[in-house]
Design a protein around this motif. Structure first.
Motif, mmCIF file in Angstrom:
data_model
loop_
_atom_site.group_PDB
_atom_site.id
_atom_site.type_symbol
_atom_site.label_atom_id
_atom_site.label_comp_id
_atom_site.label_asym_id
_atom_site.label_seq_id
_atom_site.Cartn_x
_atom_site.Cartn_y
_atom_site.Cartn_z
ATOM 1 N N ARG A 77 0.818 -1.215 0.000
ATOM 2 C CA ARG A 77 0.000 0.000 0.000
ATOM 3 C C ARG A 77 0.851 1.264 0.000
ATOM 4 O O ARG A 77 0.354 2.359 0.217
ATOM 5 N N THR A 78 2.160 1.124 -0.231
ATOM 6 C CA THR A 78 3.079 2.255 -0.205
ATOM 7 C C THR A 78 3.535 2.577 -1.621
ATOM 8 O O THR A 78 3.994 1.691 -2.344
ATOM 9 N N ALA A 79 3.417 3.858 -2.012
ATOM 10 C CA ALA A 79 3.648 4.235 -3.395
ATOM 11 C C ALA A 79 4.805 5.208 -3.570
ATOM 12 O O ALA A 79 5.141 5.972 -2.677
ATOM 13 N N ALA A 135 8.588 -7.740 -0.080
ATOM 14 C CA ALA A 135 7.901 -8.046 -1.331
ATOM 15 C C ALA A 135 6.865 -9.151 -1.141
ATOM 16 O O ALA A 135 6.789 -10.086 -1.918
ATOM 17 N N LEU A 136 6.061 -9.052 -0.107
ATOM 18 C CA LEU A 136 5.019 -10.041 0.112
ATOM 19 C C LEU A 136 3.955 -9.951 -0.974
ATOM 20 O O LEU A 136 3.281 -10.922 -1.279
ATOM 21 N N GLU A 137 3.793 -8.780 -1.533
ATOM 22 C CA GLU A 137 2.856 -8.574 -2.626
ATOM 23 C C GLU A 137 3.645 -8.122 -3.848
ATOM 24 O O GLU A 137 4.683 -7.487 -3.722
ATOM 25 N N PRO A 138 3.148 -8.428 -5.051
ATOM 26 C CA PRO A 138 3.878 -7.993 -6.245
ATOM 27 C C PRO A 138 3.777 -6.481 -6.426
ATOM 28 O O PRO A 138 2.802 -5.858 -5.999
ATOM 29 N N PRO A 139 4.769 -5.869 -7.066
ATOM 30 C CA PRO A 139 4.676 -4.445 -7.399
ATOM 31 C C PRO A 139 3.464 -4.225 -8.298
ATOM 32 O O PRO A 139 3.096 -5.106 -9.085
ATOM 33 N N GLU A 152 -3.007 13.859 7.665
ATOM 34 C CA GLU A 152 -1.559 13.954 7.546
ATOM 35 C C GLU A 152 -1.002 13.023 6.475
ATOM 36 O O GLU A 152 0.205 12.943 6.289
ATOM 37 N N ARG A 153 -1.880 12.325 5.776
ATOM 38 C CA ARG A 153 -1.464 11.389 4.721
ATOM 39 C C ARG A 153 -1.725 12.007 3.362
ATOM 40 O O ARG A 153 -2.638 12.792 3.175
ATOM 41 N N ILE A 154 -0.908 11.609 2.392
ATOM 42 C CA ILE A 154 -1.177 11.948 0.994
ATOM 43 C C ILE A 154 -1.436 10.633 0.280
ATOM 44 O O ILE A 154 -0.595 9.735 0.278
ATOM 45 N N LEU A 155 -2.629 10.533 -0.281
ATOM 46 C CA LEU A 155 -3.016 9.346 -1.021
ATOM 47 C C LEU A 155 -2.835 9.594 -2.504
ATOM 48 O O LEU A 155 -2.962 10.729 -2.964
ATOM 49 N N VAL A 156 -2.536 8.560 -3.241
ATOM 50 C CA VAL A 156 -2.439 8.647 -4.695
ATOM 51 C C VAL A 156 -3.513 7.751 -5.291
ATOM 52 O O VAL A 156 -3.757 6.659 -4.798
ATOM 53 N N ALA A 184 -3.214 4.301 -2.819
ATOM 54 C CA ALA A 184 -2.060 3.939 -2.005
ATOM 55 C C ALA A 184 -1.578 5.164 -1.237
ATOM 56 O O ALA A 184 -1.953 6.298 -1.554
ATOM 57 N N ASP A 185 -0.747 4.938 -0.236
ATOM 58 C CA ASP A 185 -0.141 6.026 0.536
ATOM 59 C C ASP A 185 1.153 6.469 -0.147
ATOM 60 O O ASP A 185 2.025 5.626 -0.389
ATOM 61 N N LEU A 186 1.273 7.735 -0.433
ATOM 62 C CA LEU A 186 2.490 8.262 -1.064
ATOM 63 C C LEU A 186 3.606 8.313 -0.030
ATOM 64 O O LEU A 186 3.456 8.895 1.042
ATOM 65 N N ALA A 187 4.734 7.681 -0.368
ATOM 66 C CA ALA A 187 5.883 7.654 0.538
ATOM 67 C C ALA A 187 7.125 8.291 -0.075
ATOM 68 O O ALA A 187 8.028 8.695 0.646
ATOM 69 N N LEU A 188 7.176 8.367 -1.408
ATOM 70 C CA LEU A 188 8.387 8.804 -2.074
ATOM 71 C C LEU A 188 8.039 9.527 -3.359
ATOM 72 O O LEU A 188 7.166 9.095 -4.115
ATOM 73 N N VAL A 189 8.723 10.646 -3.624
ATOM 74 C CA VAL A 189 8.600 11.363 -4.889
ATOM 75 C C VAL A 189 9.987 11.397 -5.517
ATOM 76 O O VAL A 189 10.951 11.810 -4.884
#
Length: 105
Positions: free
Chosen positions: A17-19, A47-51, A66-70, A96-101
């Motif tokens: 769930r991390t994007a 990598a429990l789930e596929p990309p 406080e979250r940014i969703l995509v 998903a939750d945005l973690a990295l740009v």
């Protein structure tokens, strides 16, 4: 107060769930990098789930507390443009939750 939303030019992929949002000018390699990510071998506990693709070319950013969703625009959900091939259907995630740009130069 309603959620703040913005449509941005970029490609977004997720692991679980991390994007990560890939930004850059046209031709910088956003879709190519995302496609390579989607076909990475699943290794290790992260990598429990596929990309999976969130969105290609346009991505909705939604501020939720406080979250940014995509999120993908519905018109292009599950579709990716592959240079030299055209539009292909791929598994996608609705949110998903945005973690990295990442800005590609």
């Amino acid at each position: 107060m309603p959620d703040a939303t913005e449509l941005v030019h970029g490609t977004c992929v997720a692991l679980g769930r991390t994007a990560a949002l890939l930004r850059g000018p046209s031709g910088a390699g956003k879709s190519d990098l995302a496609l390579r990510f989607l076909f990475l071998a699943r290794r290790g506990p992260a990598a429990l789930e596929p990309p999976v693709l969130v969105a290609d070319d346009q991505v909705w950013l939604v501020c939720n507390g406080e979250r940014i969703l995509v999120r993908p625009p519905e018109t292009i959900r599950g579709r990716m443009e592959v240079r030299g091939i055209g539009i292909v259907e791929v598994k996608s995630l609705a949110e998903a939750d945005l973690a990295l740009v990442v800005d590609l130069a």
